[in-house]
Design an enzyme around this catalytic site. Sequence first.
Site, mmCIF file in Angstrom:
data_model
loop_
_atom_site.group_PDB
_atom_site.id
_atom_site.type_symbol
_atom_site.label_atom_id
_atom_site.label_comp_id
_atom_site.label_asym_id
_atom_site.label_seq_id
_atom_site.Cartn_x
_atom_site.Cartn_y
_atom_site.Cartn_z
ATOM 1 N N THR A 224 0.832 -1.201 0.000
ATOM 2 C CA THR A 224 0.000 0.000 0.000
ATOM 3 C C THR A 224 0.870 1.256 0.000
ATOM 4 O OG1 THR A 224 -0.107 -0.061 2.429
ATOM 5 C CG2 THR A 224 -1.896 -1.144 1.230
ATOM 6 N N LYS B 182 2.590 4.023 -1.592
ATOM 7 C CA LYS B 182 2.443 4.670 -2.900
ATOM 8 C C LYS B 182 3.777 5.034 -3.530
ATOM 9 C CE LYS B 182 -2.229 6.412 -2.105
ATOM 10 N NZ LYS B 182 -3.105 7.607 -2.035
ATOM 11 N N GLY B 183 4.756 5.398 -2.724
ATOM 12 C CA GLY B 183 6.075 5.710 -3.261
ATOM 13 C C GLY B 183 6.724 4.487 -3.879
ATOM 14 N N GLU C 126 1.730 -10.829 8.844
ATOM 15 C CA GLU C 126 2.716 -10.513 9.879
ATOM 16 C C GLU C 126 4.115 -10.749 9.330
ATOM 17 O OE1 GLU C 126 3.745 -11.517 14.571
ATOM 18 O OE2 GLU C 126 2.285 -12.734 13.486
ATOM 19 N N ASP D 118 10.567 -6.849 0.356
ATOM 20 C CA ASP D 118 10.915 -6.389 1.689
ATOM 21 C C ASP D 118 12.300 -5.785 1.586
ATOM 22 O OD1 ASP D 118 10.261 -5.951 4.406
ATOM 23 O OD2 ASP D 118 11.553 -7.599 5.018
ATOM 24 N N SER D 119 12.492 -4.697 2.263
ATOM 25 C CA SER D 119 13.775 -4.015 2.154
ATOM 26 C C SER D 119 14.111 -3.350 3.473
ATOM 27 C CB SER D 119 13.728 -2.969 1.030
ATOM 28 O OG SER D 119 12.663 -2.065 1.230
ATOM 29 N N PHE E 117 11.260 8.658 -0.238
ATOM 30 C CA PHE E 117 10.556 8.500 1.032
ATOM 31 C C PHE E 117 11.466 7.750 1.988
ATOM 32 C CE2 PHE E 117 9.581 5.040 -1.837
ATOM 33 C CZ PHE E 117 9.689 3.897 -1.055
ATOM 34 N N TYR F 179 14.173 6.721 4.401
ATOM 35 C CA TYR F 179 15.487 7.254 4.781
ATOM 36 C C TYR F 179 16.204 7.941 3.621
ATOM 37 C CZ TYR F 179 14.700 4.219 8.819
ATOM 38 O OH TYR F 179 14.162 3.630 9.936
#
Length: 201
Positions: free
Chosen positions: A8, A10-11, A40, A69-70, A152, A154
């Site tokens: 979800t 958006k960036g 989860e 996932d990052s 967005f 960091y």
Amino acid sequence: MRLLIASTNKGKLAEIMDLLQDIPLQALLPADIGLNIDVEEDGETYAENAEKKARAYCQASGLVTLADDSGLEVDALGGKPGLHSARFSGKPGATDADRRKYLLEKLAVHPQPWPAVFRSTVVIAVPEGKIHILNGECRGEIIPQERGTNGFGYDPIFLVQGLNRTMAELSMTEKNRLSHRARAILAARPVLLDLAVNRES
């Protein structure tokens, strides 16, 4: 081919869709098909978390699904925030700005420079059960002053190695060549192209 993007953010979606715009597929968000599930993220690696999301959304939708996932790993903090990058803060309901501030507070006791690496794992899940796992990384260092208004997370305090610019100072075109997520998505392009060509839409 319809491709579900299990996110979800958006960036993140804008980056992914820009990288895949020339592949014959229709990218969808969970909201586009009325899907709202909570996965989860309790894996011990980026790949485990991305695979959990990809499999869950693929099973629920019946669509080829891409999840990622990052995280940001900072040498001075022993690789933290890592898997907890999106939740790295001293307070609930924290914003991206709060997390950047918290990271800099943690780093203040350590001498500069603060080498760091962004890592990303992309997982593509196919309804028949097969998965594809691709990785990307981008090296640089954390700087104490925010620079740039793009991106967005960091991005404004992550100075990209060899550029003397932060991730937030890059254009979308530049970021989509250099970022950790872009490199993982670029690695995934042949898989997605093959699926798009060989599957019925």
